[in-house]
Scaffold this active site. Sequence first.
Site, PDB file in Angstrom:
ATOM      1  N   SER A  99      10.834 -17.878 -41.234  1.00 47.98           N
ATOM      2  CA  SER A  99      10.711 -19.316 -41.456  1.00 47.98           C
ATOM      3  C   SER A  99      12.063 -19.962 -41.200  1.00 47.98           C
ATOM      4  CB  SER A  99      10.313 -19.586 -42.903  1.00 47.98           C
ATOM      5  OG  SER A  99       8.990 -19.192 -43.090  1.00 47.98           O
ATOM      6  N   HIS A 138       9.891 -26.171 -45.942  1.00 50.99           N
ATOM      7  CA  HIS A 138       9.484 -25.267 -47.031  1.00 50.99           C
ATOM      8  C   HIS A 138      10.616 -24.325 -47.444  1.00 50.99           C
ATOM      9  CE1 HIS A 138       8.063 -22.197 -43.954  1.00 50.99           C
ATOM     10  NE2 HIS A 138       8.370 -21.351 -44.921  1.00 50.99           N
ATOM     11  N   ASP A 173       7.652 -29.425 -40.396  1.00 45.19           N
ATOM     12  CA  ASP A 173       8.271 -28.518 -41.360  1.00 45.19           C
ATOM     13  C   ASP A 173       9.768 -28.300 -41.077  1.00 45.19           C
ATOM     14  OD1 ASP A 173       8.701 -26.683 -43.325  1.00 45.19           O
ATOM     15  OD2 ASP A 173       7.016 -25.386 -42.814  1.00 45.19           O
TER      16      ASP A 173
HETATM   17  N1  ASP Z   1       5.035 -19.461 -43.294  1.00 47.53           N
HETATM   18  C1  ASP Z   1       5.464 -18.143 -43.447  1.00 47.53           C
HETATM   19  C2  ASP Z   1       6.183 -17.977 -44.735  1.00 47.53           C
HETATM   20  O1  ASP Z   1       6.453 -18.929 -45.394  1.00 47.53           O
HETATM   21  C3  ASP Z   1       6.237 -17.639 -42.285  1.00 47.53           C
HETATM   22  C4  ASP Z   1       5.553 -16.408 -41.800  1.00 47.53           C
HETATM   23  O2  ASP Z   1       5.319 -15.527 -42.610  1.00 47.53           O
HETATM   24  O3  ASP Z   1       5.266 -16.296 -40.624  1.00 47.53           O
HETATM   25  O4  ASP Z   1       6.465 -16.906 -45.189  1.00 47.53           O
END
Ligand code: ASP
Length: 714
Positions: A649, A85, A221
């Site tokens: 991330s 991501h 991911d």
């Molecule tokens: N998945 C989150 C993000 O994309 C990571 C997190 O905030 O812990 O911001």
Amino acid sequence: MLRQILAILVFTAVSTCLFAKEGMWIPSLLQKYNIEEMAQMGFKLSAEDVYSVNHASMKDAVVLFGNGCTGGVISGDGLLITNHHCGFGQIQEHSSVEHDYLTNGFWAMNKSKELTNPGLTVQILVKMEDVSDKILRNVSDKMDKVAQLDSIQKNIEKIKKDYIKGTAYSADIKPLFNGNQYFIYIYEVFKDIRLVGAPPISIGKFGGDTDNWVWPRHTGDFSLFRIYAGKDNKPAAYSSENVPYKPKKFFPINLKGLKEGDFTMVFGYPGTTQRYIPSRAVDLIMNQSDPAKVAIRTVKLNIWSERMKTSPKIRIQYADKYVSASNSWKKWQGEVKGLQRLDAVNMKKASEAEFKKWVATDPERIQKYATVLADFEKYYTEYLPYQAANDYYTECIQRGSDIFTLAARFEPLETAKNDEQLKTEIGKLREYLASYFKDYDQTTDEQVWSALMKIYVTKIDRKFIPEKLIKLIPDIGTSNFVTKTYKKSILTDRLKITKLLDNFNQKSIKQLQKDPVYALFKMIRQEYLAKVDQNYKSITDNIRLVQKKYTAAIMEMNARKRLMADANLTLRIAYGRIEGYKPADAVTYTSFTTLKGIIEKDNPEIYDYNVPESLRKLYVTRNFGPYVNESGEVPVAFCASNHTTGGNSGSPVVNAQGELIGLNFDRSWEGTMSDIVYDPDQCRNIALDMRYALFIIDKFAGAGYLLKEMELVR
Ligand code: ASP
């Protein structure tokens, strides 16, 4: 009453656990505050092994990836791992219907096929230093607001220049503890970063929005990039002559496995937390701001989602916009739920009552802090309408539709002070047009624009929108109005824009000002700037100064305790253990997921759960290689008790020996409010197990050549 008692109990519980797991610590201060505790928890290395300015240390293998993610260097040839991501924008940018890397994945297979990414940077920290004395030297509470903030800004600019004079480094100075301390960060900024590999979306985003922010999780991911440098190993702009960067340090990857209770450490760039805000601010977030933003984004995301189903081209065009918008949209919902569950407003009120008592017992404290809570009350009351207007403006106008985003890019052409500036701005706009139109679908955008304009004019307080717009309200949202406006505008047509830019002069400005989309955008924007923005910023500054005082008081109150400075997108360390949790009555979550769980979720009917056929085959034939746990299954992800946030991330997760065991990518649904209130029972970070990443690279993608440059600990 019961709720209040409960709130106080939770507050006390959280306070007593405060130093157990909560915390994003400053790497240069580990020796002073953390290393002893880390050793007690099983960590085997020294503070100098983690962060050192004198010799290679772990910090040299952790990078700030782009503007808001982390990555870890995993080979002596600058190979970098971050989240799928985090690399999503780049993967999407390289994708087309003919080369659909989102759907099929991308594997360069050799260095000459790695893909360049203009604009993407990777920053490696050279050092950090406390510069509070230098920044706050001539600043006092007695100065008025403008003078205080001005002096701080001037000091920041000067110190930054002094620190990097004669070097090719870049410098950043950031406040800690809401402006009570300042640190400088010196970086090496690499600009030639190439895409090496990415799994298909059906692995890299497996589970889609449904699984996002949720444990148990089965998302692969990760994506791979490589840092390139000039022949002198220093940062250089892209050139085919550049060579893979030789890092001072890279992470060895542990294949031996992990178990419940093992020590873990997350090393990365957490973005923002708000640990010291008052009850009024929490109330505003959970009852006003988050719900309003969620409602607006729901409308936009529904339109995008329906349109993306209609053609592969639109699906690719809106993929990145969709995931960035939906990530926060879902997080805000979890945040509200978590804050409600903890009764966070009353929890904060309870600590404010404690604070009040503490102030009242000492004349000096009374003098310094007696007005703090009343000031919060006053400024937050003034703030509410402006915050609401600002949310509507940001979500509906500033980053709502594509066409208004493009319109905003024309503004600097109108305001350019001289020919040279105008030329630069035209150049920037030309560059932007290519990527803008690659990802633009007019019908989709018309629908979004129309829906968001309708929300804007009906929801925002009328006193903040121009008279002329009020008159248009009956028309806005009708398909006739939308089609007419888009049809008459040149902003829908790349050729017409290019023609305008080719010979840009005073006449072109007039033409621009008459354009129906641009004119509407400017009218709304000017009204916003005059009636909302100025007041919003001024009250924000007032709140900032009271917040600084309040935080100073909290530090004084807790003088003998170790407090965590809020995250501010600078390098931090969080440590904890691999551990599951109990999210609800009679429900217990363990801490590992495996490939078996992916197969259990497999459903070819649902886009987000459609497992690639070749992965199914690998499972059926149990062709797992060495990437298995003690039961012979391929581990996919694990959850642990490290305090993390957005920006973390892609952060390397290491074991007690400093070997890479995982890649941080998310948090538990029940713990999404951890930026504001941390609940040690429910807050968990979610990490990809490195064994799954290697399994996918080797067995799924056949890109095992990459493993040769890694150091694998077996
Ligand atoms: N998945 C989150 C993000 O994309 C990571 C997190 O905030 O812990 O911001």
